[in-house]
Design a protein around this motif. Structure first.
Motif, PDB file in Angstrom:
ATOM      1  N   THR A  63      24.618 -22.267 -29.366  1.00  0.00           N
ATOM      2  CA  THR A  63      23.330 -21.658 -29.673  1.00  0.00           C
ATOM      3  C   THR A  63      22.227 -22.665 -29.350  1.00  0.00           C
ATOM      4  OG1 THR A  63      24.359 -20.391 -31.454  1.00  0.00           O
ATOM      5  CG2 THR A  63      21.964 -20.551 -31.468  1.00  0.00           C
ATOM      6  N   GLN A  64      21.350 -22.266 -28.450  1.00  0.00           N
ATOM      7  CA  GLN A  64      20.241 -23.136 -28.045  1.00  0.00           C
ATOM      8  C   GLN A  64      18.942 -22.374 -28.216  1.00  0.00           C
ATOM      9  OE1 GLN A  64      21.016 -24.254 -23.993  1.00  0.00           O
ATOM     10  NE2 GLN A  64      22.893 -25.428 -24.514  1.00  0.00           N
ATOM     11  N   SER A  65      18.082 -22.915 -29.103  1.00  0.00           N
ATOM     12  CA  SER A  65      16.772 -22.303 -29.383  1.00  0.00           C
ATOM     13  C   SER A  65      16.932 -20.851 -29.806  1.00  0.00           C
ATOM     14  CB  SER A  65      15.859 -22.390 -28.146  1.00  0.00           C
ATOM     15  OG  SER A  65      15.684 -23.740 -27.750  1.00  0.00           O
ATOM     16  N   GLY A  66      17.986 -20.602 -30.629  1.00  0.00           N
ATOM     17  CA  GLY A  66      18.214 -19.249 -31.143  1.00  0.00           C
ATOM     18  C   GLY A  66      18.886 -18.322 -30.166  1.00  0.00           C
ATOM     19  N   GLN A  67      19.210 -18.853 -28.983  1.00  0.00           N
ATOM     20  CA  GLN A  67      19.876 -18.031 -27.987  1.00  0.00           C
ATOM     21  C   GLN A  67      21.326 -18.475 -27.824  1.00  0.00           C
ATOM     22  OE1 GLN A  67      18.421 -15.415 -26.421  1.00  0.00           O
ATOM     23  NE2 GLN A  67      16.552 -15.785 -27.624  1.00  0.00           N
ATOM     24  N   MET A  68      22.256 -17.486 -27.649  1.00  0.00           N
ATOM     25  CA  MET A  68      23.669 -17.799 -27.445  1.00  0.00           C
ATOM     26  C   MET A  68      23.919 -18.064 -25.977  1.00  0.00           C
ATOM     27  SD  MET A  68      25.733 -15.156 -29.905  1.00  0.00           S
ATOM     28  CE  MET A  68      25.250 -13.788 -28.864  1.00  0.00           C
ATOM     29  N   VAL A  69      24.638 -19.149 -25.721  1.00  0.00           N
ATOM     30  CA  VAL A  69      24.945 -19.527 -24.339  1.00  0.00           C
ATOM     31  C   VAL A  69      26.467 -19.621 -24.214  1.00  0.00           C
ATOM     32  CG1 VAL A  69      24.654 -21.223 -22.514  1.00  0.00           C
ATOM     33  CG2 VAL A  69      22.787 -20.824 -24.174  1.00  0.00           C
ATOM     34  N   PRO A  70      27.132 -18.626 -23.606  1.00  0.00           N
ATOM     35  CA  PRO A  70      28.590 -18.689 -23.401  1.00  0.00           C
ATOM     36  C   PRO A  70      28.955 -19.840 -22.482  1.00  0.00           C
ATOM     37  CG  PRO A  70      27.763 -16.446 -23.120  1.00  0.00           C
ATOM     38  CD  PRO A  70      26.553 -17.344 -23.127  1.00  0.00           C
ATOM     39  N   GLN A  71      30.077 -20.481 -22.780  1.00  0.00           N
ATOM     40  CA  GLN A  71      30.580 -21.588 -21.985  1.00  0.00           C
ATOM     41  C   GLN A  71      31.785 -21.127 -21.158  1.00  0.00           C
ATOM     42  OE1 GLN A  71      28.901 -24.604 -22.117  1.00  0.00           O
ATOM     43  NE2 GLN A  71      27.490 -23.399 -23.389  1.00  0.00           N
ATOM     44  N   GLY A  72      32.101 -21.861 -20.136  1.00  0.00           N
ATOM     45  CA  GLY A  72      33.237 -21.541 -19.286  1.00  0.00           C
ATOM     46  C   GLY A  72      34.545 -22.072 -19.880  1.00  0.00           C
ATOM     47  N   GLY A  73      35.644 -21.720 -19.226  1.00  0.00           N
ATOM     48  CA  GLY A  73      36.965 -22.211 -19.644  1.00  0.00           C
ATOM     49  C   GLY A  73      37.738 -21.260 -20.531  1.00  0.00           C
ATOM     50  N   ILE A  74      37.177 -20.086 -20.792  1.00  0.00           N
ATOM     51  CA  ILE A  74      37.884 -19.148 -21.681  1.00  0.00           C
ATOM     52  C   ILE A  74      39.184 -18.675 -21.041  1.00  0.00           C
ATOM     53  CG2 ILE A  74      37.753 -16.880 -22.783  1.00  0.00           C
ATOM     54  CD1 ILE A  74      34.797 -17.340 -23.225  1.00  0.00           C
ATOM     55  N   PHE A  75      39.155 -18.431 -19.715  1.00  0.00           N
ATOM     56  CA  PHE A  75      40.350 -17.925 -19.035  1.00  0.00           C
ATOM     57  C   PHE A  75      41.493 -18.924 -19.154  1.00  0.00           C
ATOM     58  CE2 PHE A  75      43.043 -17.398 -15.293  1.00  0.00           C
ATOM     59  CZ  PHE A  75      43.382 -16.068 -15.412  1.00  0.00           C
ATOM     60  N   ASP A  76      41.189 -20.213 -18.913  1.00  0.00           N
ATOM     61  CA  ASP A  76      42.244 -21.232 -19.052  1.00  0.00           C
ATOM     62  C   ASP A  76      42.745 -21.324 -20.488  1.00  0.00           C
ATOM     63  OD1 ASP A  76      41.975 -21.816 -16.376  1.00  0.00           O
ATOM     64  OD2 ASP A  76      40.472 -23.395 -16.705  1.00  0.00           O
ATOM     65  N   TYR A  77      41.846 -21.159 -21.436  1.00  0.00           N
ATOM     66  CA  TYR A  77      42.247 -21.206 -22.835  1.00  0.00           C
ATOM     67  C   TYR A  77      43.207 -20.048 -23.179  1.00  0.00           C
ATOM     68  CZ  TYR A  77      41.870 -20.663 -27.896  1.00  0.00           C
ATOM     69  OH  TYR A  77      42.153 -20.497 -29.230  1.00  0.00           O
ATOM     70  N   ILE A  78      42.892 -18.875 -22.654  1.00  0.00           N
ATOM     71  CA  ILE A  78      43.761 -17.715 -22.907  1.00  0.00           C
ATOM     72  C   ILE A  78      45.159 -17.979 -22.380  1.00  0.00           C
ATOM     73  CG2 ILE A  78      44.160 -15.297 -22.349  1.00  0.00           C
ATOM     74  CD1 ILE A  78      42.009 -15.667 -24.395  1.00  0.00           C
ATOM     75  N   GLU A  79      45.251 -18.547 -21.200  1.00  0.00           N
ATOM     76  CA  GLU A  79      46.567 -18.830 -20.632  1.00  0.00           C
ATOM     77  C   GLU A  79      47.338 -19.842 -21.483  1.00  0.00           C
ATOM     78  OE1 GLU A  79      45.992 -20.054 -16.593  1.00  0.00           O
ATOM     79  OE2 GLU A  79      46.051 -17.997 -15.840  1.00  0.00           O
ATOM     80  N   GLN A  80      46.629 -20.815 -22.051  1.00  0.00           N
ATOM     81  CA  GLN A  80      47.289 -21.812 -22.889  1.00  0.00           C
ATOM     82  C   GLN A  80      47.782 -21.207 -24.213  1.00  0.00           C
ATOM     83  OE1 GLN A  80      44.440 -24.935 -23.463  1.00  0.00           O
ATOM     84  NE2 GLN A  80      44.445 -25.565 -21.297  1.00  0.00           N
ATOM     85  N   ARG A  81      47.132 -20.124 -24.650  1.00  0.00           N
ATOM     86  CA  ARG A  81      47.500 -19.521 -25.937  1.00  0.00           C
ATOM     87  C   ARG A  81      48.526 -18.371 -25.804  1.00  0.00           C
ATOM     88  NH1 ARG A  81      45.744 -23.531 -27.263  1.00  0.00           N
ATOM     89  NH2 ARG A  81      44.231 -24.023 -28.904  1.00  0.00           N
ATOM     90  N   GLN A  82      49.053 -18.181 -24.617  1.00  0.00           N
ATOM     91  CA  GLN A  82      50.058 -17.122 -24.459  1.00  0.00           C
ATOM     92  C   GLN A  82      51.296 -17.395 -25.336  1.00  0.00           C
ATOM     93  OE1 GLN A  82      49.804 -14.300 -22.792  1.00  0.00           O
ATOM     94  NE2 GLN A  82      47.766 -14.763 -22.022  1.00  0.00           N
ATOM     95  N   GLY A  83      51.688 -18.664 -25.427  1.00  0.00           N
ATOM     96  CA  GLY A  83      52.851 -19.012 -26.246  1.00  0.00           C
ATOM     97  C   GLY A  83      52.618 -18.749 -27.718  1.00  0.00           C
ATOM     98  N   ILE A  84      51.371 -18.972 -28.148  1.00  0.00           N
ATOM     99  CA  ILE A  84      51.071 -18.741 -29.565  1.00  0.00           C
ATOM    100  C   ILE A  84      51.182 -17.254 -29.895  1.00  0.00           C
ATOM    101  CG2 ILE A  84      49.273 -18.907 -31.321  1.00  0.00           C
ATOM    102  CD1 ILE A  84      48.231 -21.382 -29.912  1.00  0.00           C
TER     103      ILE A  84
END
Length: 474
Positions: A63-84
């Motif tokens: 959150t920057q100045s009241g605005q939400m800013v999505p970050q990258g890397g979600i796709f890689d994170y999803i792949e890492q959590r497949q085992g979980i």
């Protein structure tokens, strides 16, 4: 019995029906287990989906100045959590602001045809909702709030297919293996137990066929743990032993009756032949005829006994009951027997009660029993000894009459047979004429008057028979 009328073995009958019952039961258990596993698996994966949404909210949204800013890397994170998540998931992920504007769709999958996320889904108080996409696919929507400056700045929305959330191929395989194993183990157990149960029954059936063919040379198992089967085998063994004993008695009866009838016939034939051929004359001839008449009367008595036995065996004992004072009646019977059996070396004593004892019986039948017992005692004593007759109150409802003698007694091997029809002990078989029906007759008569006749005691120097009669109740 099958459709063709053929009998089915016990082993096949129980194993087949038990297997059918077991399979039906396991099918029901399997269905309930599948429902329970699907529900449990769904709840578990929805919890994991919540965890995924919370992780994305915490790690990939700033959150920057009241605005939400999505970050990258979600796709890689999803792949890492497949085992979980323990499955191959293919979620749809949105990061939206409070107004529903889609800020990010990191996996590039958008089932909606517009850029504004449905506000109605965001305003719903539940964090898990079941929805249907435009394609008709059933899905679950899980939303996680993104907190900023003390309020909700937006949401991380994860949409997952119902089929993927409930997918559990490995669980199905394990459940199938378990159910099949239980069915096989259950069938094997019932097969072994049924075979163990049917074996002694089959042995009894085989032994019954032997008995039917009058072959008593068979063996039955003795070490049976099941009480009912043990009682069956034990009862059959006793029954076959009794049948064998009765067969022996039947053969002895044939031999005895033949001997008893042949002896007087032979004697009568010789005596009458002597009279006819004038071998003897005068008084001696009359004596021969008297002896022949006595032998004929004895034969008539034996035939009458046999006819009466048939009547008694059919439980048609004629009884004409009336009320009697047992003291008086017993005294008369003993007196009559003494007059007919006046033996100086035989001592007979009678002991009655001071108070009158009333019974409802047939006096002639009672005399028949008492006389038979006294005659047996006289034969056992060889007319030398003492006979004691004692009347007493056995209890409030029963009067007892003990007839005791001081003879040699009855051997233990024969005591259980003395009330068998046509049984004659070793001591009487060759010394006394008769068919061995006296005691069986007496017992049948006693029971027909609601009483009983039992051997109370027998040993060297003392034998006691007890006649029990119910007292008359006004």
């Amino acid at each position: 019995m099958n459709k063709k009328g053929k009998k089915i073995s016990l082993l096949r009958y129980w194993t087949t029906r038990y297997l059918i019952t077991l399979v039906l039961g396991l099918i029901v258990v399997g269905i309930l287990s599948v429902i329970w596993l699907r529900q449990t698996n769904l709840e578990h994966r929805l919890d994991m989906t919540r965890y995924l949404g919370q992780e994305i909210s915490d790690r990939f949204v700033e959150t920057q100045s009241g605005q939400m800013v999505p970050q990258g890397g979600i796709f890689d994170y999803i792949e890492q959590r497949q085992g979980i998540l323990d499955t191959e998931l293919d979620p749809i992920i949105y990061i939206v602001d409070r107004s529903g504007r889609i800020l990010s769709n990191p996996l590039k999958r958008n089932p909606f045809s517009f850029d504004i996320f449905p506000v109605s889904l965001l305003e719903n108080n539940s964090d898990v909702q079941r929805i249907q996409l435009a394609s008709g696919e059933e899905t679950y929507l899980v939303k996680t709030a993104i907190e900023a400056e003390g309020g909700t700045a937006g949401w991380v929305v994860v949409i997952q297919s119902t089929g993927q959330l409930t997918q559990m191929n490995e669980e199905y395989r394990l459940l199938a293996i378990m159910l099949v194993s239980l069915a096989l183990i259950g069938w094997a157990v019932i097969y072994v137990l049924s075979k163990r149960l049917s074996r002694p029954i089959q042995d009894v059936a085989t032994a019954a066929r032997h008995v039917q063919e009058e072959d008593y040379d068979f063996t039955l198992p003795a070490d049976i743990k099941e009480r009912e089967v043990h009682e069956l085998v034990h009862s059959f063994r006793e029954m076959s032993g009794r049948l064998q004993e009765l067969e022996r008695l039947r053969l002895e009866l044939l031999a005895g009756v033949t001997h008893e009838l042949k002896t007087p016939v032979t004697s009568m034939t010789g005596l009458i032949q002597a009279v006819r051929d004038d071998v003897v004359t005068g008084e001696e001839a009359k004596e021969f005829l008297d002896v022949s008449l006595n032998e004929a009367n004895r034969m008539q008595t034996m035939v009458a006994d046999l006819l009466e036995f048939n009547s008694f065996s059919a439980h048609t004992v004629p009884i004409s009951a009336d009320n009697y004072n047992l003291n008086t009646l017993l005294t008369e019977i003993i007196h009559q027997w003494k007059v007919a059996n006046d033996e100086e070396s035989l001592q007979l004593s009678l002991h009655t009660l001071e108070e009158p004892v009333f019974v409802n019986i047939d006096s002639m039948r009672l005399q028949q029993i008492i006389v038979n017992l006294l005659n047996n005692a006289k034969q056992a004593l060889n007319a030398e000894g003492t006979i004691d007759v004692r009347l007493y109150n056995k209890d409030n409802d029963t009067a007892g009459i003990d007839i005791a003698d001081n003879g040699p007694g009855i051997s233990e091997d024969e005591q259980h047979l003395i009330f068998e029809r046509f049984f004659r002990g070793e001591n009487k078989k060759y010394n006394t004429h008769g068919l061995g029906l006296g005691l069986p007759f007496s017992k049948i008569i006693a029971r027909s008057m609601n009483g009983d006749l039992v051997l109370t005691e027998s040993r060297e120097g003392k034998t006691v028979f007890t006649l029990e009669m119910p007292k008359y109740q006004e």
